[in-house]
Design a protein around this motif. Structure first.
Motif, PDB file in Angstrom:
ATOM      1  N   ARG A  13       0.845  -1.130  -0.071  1.00 20.37           N
ATOM      2  CA  ARG A  13       0.143  -0.106  -0.076  1.00 20.37           C
ATOM      3  C   ARG A  13       0.896   1.244  -0.064  1.00 20.37           C
ATOM      4  N   THR A  37       2.210   2.043  -3.348  1.00 21.03           N
ATOM      5  CA  THR A  37       1.141   2.259  -4.361  1.00 21.03           C
ATOM      6  C   THR A  37       0.765   3.717  -4.431  1.00 21.03           C
ATOM      7  N   ASP A  89      -6.043   0.241  -7.510  1.00 18.74           N
ATOM      8  CA  ASP A  89      -4.800  -0.446  -6.727  1.00 18.74           C
ATOM      9  C   ASP A  89      -5.005  -0.187  -4.971  1.00 18.74           C
ATOM     10  N   CYS A  92      -5.488  -2.745  -1.850  1.00 21.03           N
ATOM     11  CA  CYS A  92      -4.667  -2.860  -0.889  1.00 21.03           C
ATOM     12  C   CYS A  92      -5.495  -2.663   0.377  1.00 21.03           C
TER      13      CYS A  92
END
Length: 107
Positions: free
Chosen positions: A13, A16, A23, A27
């Motif tokens: 995460r 990201t 995405d 996460c």
């Protein structure tokens, strides 16, 4: 869920891009599921193993946690984890978010 798995999800995460909404949501879903699979393991992670950064990243998924486990024990656990944050502003801000989310999910 062991600490290494939780750390791996949090690292994913953190890496990201916030603009990649799908995405980010993936996460969040993974972390929310991982934090609600085993209460005792989550307790150990948040109260003993997690770094301050990991606690902060975990605070992104309060809604996902309560969607899966709308239980007072998670409110209490997350509140104790928040107390581990050194910065008072971080503690207050994160506690306020927890209170708001808990009010939506806990009777």
């Amino acid at each position: 869920m062991n600490s290494d798995t939780l750390r791996s999800i949090i690292a994913k995460r953190a890496a990201t891009d916030d603009e990649c909404y799908e995405d980010v949501e993936q996460c969040w879903a993974e972390l929310g599921t991982a934090l609600t699979e085993d209460y005792d393991a989550t307790r150990t992670f948040l109260l003993e193993d997690a770094t301050e950064d990991e606690i902060k990243w975990s605070s992104e998924v309060f809604e996902e946690i309560f969607e899966k486990a709308p239980e007072q024990r998670y409110v209490d656990l997350l509140g104790k984890a928040i107390e581990r944050l050194a910065d008072q502003d971080d503690r207050l801000r994160t506690a306020k978010i927890l209170d708001q989310v808990a009010q939506m999910y806990i009777d």
